[in-house]
Write a protein that holds these residues in place. Structure first.
Motif, mmCIF file in Angstrom:
data_model
loop_
_atom_site.group_PDB
_atom_site.id
_atom_site.type_symbol
_atom_site.label_atom_id
_atom_site.label_comp_id
_atom_site.label_asym_id
_atom_site.label_seq_id
_atom_site.Cartn_x
_atom_site.Cartn_y
_atom_site.Cartn_z
ATOM 1 N N GLY A 72 0.812 -1.229 0.000
ATOM 2 C CA GLY A 72 0.000 0.000 0.000
ATOM 3 C C GLY A 72 0.840 1.271 0.000
ATOM 4 O O GLY A 72 0.292 2.364 -0.022
ATOM 5 N N CYS A 73 2.179 1.123 0.029
ATOM 6 C CA CYS A 73 3.019 2.330 0.129
ATOM 7 C C CYS A 73 3.541 2.804 -1.225
ATOM 8 O O CYS A 73 3.826 2.005 -2.119
ATOM 9 C CB CYS A 73 4.207 2.058 1.050
ATOM 10 S SG CYS A 73 3.715 1.966 2.775
ATOM 11 N N LEU A 74 3.699 4.128 -1.306
ATOM 12 C CA LEU A 74 4.315 4.794 -2.463
ATOM 13 C C LEU A 74 5.548 5.520 -1.945
ATOM 14 O O LEU A 74 5.462 6.177 -0.903
ATOM 15 C CB LEU A 74 3.404 5.898 -2.999
ATOM 16 C CG LEU A 74 2.039 5.574 -3.526
ATOM 17 C CD1 LEU A 74 1.287 6.883 -3.778
ATOM 18 C CD2 LEU A 74 2.189 4.810 -4.828
ATOM 19 N N LEU A 75 6.651 5.434 -2.660
ATOM 20 C CA LEU A 75 7.840 6.189 -2.250
ATOM 21 C C LEU A 75 8.113 7.287 -3.269
ATOM 22 O O LEU A 75 8.145 7.038 -4.480
ATOM 23 C CB LEU A 75 9.063 5.263 -2.168
ATOM 24 C CG LEU A 75 9.310 4.628 -0.798
ATOM 25 C CD1 LEU A 75 8.205 3.645 -0.447
ATOM 26 C CD2 LEU A 75 10.648 3.922 -0.786
ATOM 27 N N ILE A 76 8.299 8.496 -2.759
ATOM 28 C CA ILE A 76 8.609 9.646 -3.608
ATOM 29 C C ILE A 76 10.014 10.106 -3.236
ATOM 30 O O ILE A 76 10.287 10.353 -2.055
ATOM 31 C CB ILE A 76 7.644 10.835 -3.299
ATOM 32 C CG1 ILE A 76 6.171 10.395 -3.286
ATOM 33 C CG2 ILE A 76 7.864 12.012 -4.249
ATOM 34 C CD1 ILE A 76 5.648 9.937 -4.593
ATOM 35 N N LEU A 77 10.884 10.207 -4.229
ATOM 36 C CA LEU A 77 12.228 10.732 -3.966
ATOM 37 C C LEU A 77 12.236 12.155 -4.519
ATOM 38 O O LEU A 77 12.082 12.342 -5.728
ATOM 39 C CB LEU A 77 13.250 9.838 -4.675
ATOM 40 C CG LEU A 77 14.685 9.901 -4.197
ATOM 41 C CD1 LEU A 77 15.481 8.767 -4.839
ATOM 42 C CD2 LEU A 77 15.353 11.205 -4.440
ATOM 43 N N TYR A 78 12.366 13.136 -3.633
ATOM 44 C CA TYR A 78 12.222 14.514 -4.117
ATOM 45 C C TYR A 78 13.395 15.389 -3.723
ATOM 46 O O TYR A 78 14.071 15.158 -2.732
ATOM 47 C CB TYR A 78 10.895 15.136 -3.650
ATOM 48 C CG TYR A 78 10.754 15.353 -2.160
ATOM 49 C CD1 TYR A 78 10.321 14.324 -1.343
ATOM 50 C CD2 TYR A 78 11.022 16.597 -1.583
ATOM 51 C CE1 TYR A 78 10.173 14.522 0.021
ATOM 52 C CE2 TYR A 78 10.872 16.805 -0.219
ATOM 53 C CZ TYR A 78 10.451 15.753 0.581
ATOM 54 O OH TYR A 78 10.307 15.955 1.927
ATOM 55 N N LYS A 79 13.588 16.413 -4.567
ATOM 56 C CA LYS A 79 14.639 17.397 -4.319
ATOM 57 C C LYS A 79 13.982 18.677 -3.817
ATOM 58 O O LYS A 79 12.973 19.135 -4.385
ATOM 59 C CB LYS A 79 15.393 17.683 -5.629
ATOM 60 C CG LYS A 79 16.524 18.662 -5.449
ATOM 61 C CD LYS A 79 17.290 18.873 -6.748
ATOM 62 C CE LYS A 79 18.506 19.747 -6.484
ATOM 63 N NZ LYS A 79 19.256 20.056 -7.694
ATOM 64 N N LYS A 80 14.577 19.251 -2.774
ATOM 65 C CA LYS A 80 14.051 20.528 -2.268
ATOM 66 C C LYS A 80 14.555 21.634 -3.188
ATOM 67 O O LYS A 80 15.758 21.905 -3.249
ATOM 68 C CB LYS A 80 14.576 20.734 -0.843
ATOM 69 C CG LYS A 80 14.054 21.962 -0.164
ATOM 70 C CD LYS A 80 14.459 21.927 1.299
ATOM 71 C CE LYS A 80 15.252 23.136 1.659
ATOM 72 N NZ LYS A 80 15.664 23.209 3.029
#
Ligand code: FAD
Ligand code: FES
Length: 272
Positions: A72-80
């Motif tokens: 059920g999980c989604l992983l988002i890799l984001y840059k500030k």
């Protein structure tokens, strides 16, 4: 079909000076999203910033995933980079976040001979959506080019190693890791590995300038390349026409990156 729903923040951790990994428990979207599609995330409870922000899904664990804890999980890799992503760094465990997705048309997987060299070329956070694609493609004949401005912008290298990609190439513009120069120059310097143009198939994602340069090369060489385009997005689902790109389609020359894309065949894009 896209839906709007609340997810729950499971974790939000800094993994590099400017990069964060956000885990959201959101089964309805985790069960549906396909590689190359994206989500629009509401980053603030008030009106600042008003607009949602688009993100690719880096890893996704649907209900059928063998590891029960991750389901059920989604992983988002984001840059500030600005106001919205700064707000995201303040997300706390247990907090609700509103998500719209899955959005857009993702990567397609044409039937290719097993001898085909699959080449992934990612610039900056663009490599994130290519990693989710690699998980679907598998490691056979997979050649990965990862580029960034400095070594702190090189993402997912360990993930591709775990996938057993055939070869991983790294480029940094300041030379702090791997080849010194752009990821496209690195790719061109290695082109002799991929002898026949019929035995190459490229997927790419990264900044516009990088894709423009790649477009010139693939056009010249006649190689097929699917690319995921980035744009600032107002709505994310086709309503505002704020994200158009010109294509060589005579019937619909202007297409919406959020709706008809974000993945296009690079040869169809008319760069303005
Ligand atoms: C389909 C799609 C998938 C994406 N996936 C990811 C992802 O997985 N991880 C990630 O970190 N980012 C991703 N992005 C980019 C992300 O949406 C932007 O970085 C984010 O919206 C910036 O919001 P902000 O409020 O922090 O920045 P703003 O304050 O709005 O802008 C700060 C700076 O970033 C630039 N910028 C903002 N948005 C974009 C954009 N969409 N494209 C290029 N430059 C932009 C602005 O020009 C400005 O210089 C994706 C974008 C799209 C369209
Ligand atoms: S962002 Fe509104 S149409 Fe694409």
């Amino acid at each position: 079909m896209a839906l709007q729903t609340d997810g729950i923040v499971v974790k939000n951790e800094r993994i590099k000076p400017l990069y964060f990994l956000l885990t959201i428990y959101c089964p309805p979207i985790a069960n549906e999203i396909k590689t190359g599609q994206f989500i629009m995330l509401k980053v603030s409870d008030n009106s600042s910033p008003l607009l949602r922000r688009p993100f690719s899904v880096y890893k996704c664990y649907p209900a059928s995933h063998p590891e029960k804890k991750k389901r059920g999980c989604l992983l988002i890799l984001y840059k500030k980079v600005g106001k919205g992503t700064h707000k995201m760094t303040e997300f706390k465990k247990g907090q609700k976040v509103n998500v719209i997705g899955p959005l857009g048309n993702g990567f397609s997987l044409p039937p290719l001979p097993s001898s085909t060299h699959i080449i992934l070329i990612g610039g900056g956070v663009g490599i994130v959506s290519l990693y989710s694609l690699a998980e679907v493609l598998g490691s056979h004949n997979l050649f990965v080019f990862i580029g960034g401005k400095t070594k702190d912008d090189i993402l997912c290298e360990e993930d591709f190693k775990k996938l057993n990609a055939s070869k991983i190439f790294i480029a940094t513009e300041d030379g702090s890791l791997g080849y010194e120069g752009t990821v496209i120059n690195l790719f061109l310097s290695q082109i002799k590995i991929f002898k026949k143009r019929e035995s190459q198939y490229i997927y790419s994602c990264g900044p516009v300038e990088m894709l423009k340069e790649l477009a010139r090369e693939v056009k010249f060489k006649g190689v097929d390349c699917q690319a995921s385009l980035e744009a600032r997005m107002g709505c994310g689902f086709g309503a505002c026409w704020g994200c158009v790109v010109k294509t060589n389609d005579l019937n619909t020359p202007y297409q919406r990156i959020c709706k008809e894309g974000p993945v296009f065949n690079l040869k169809d894009i008319v760069w303005e």
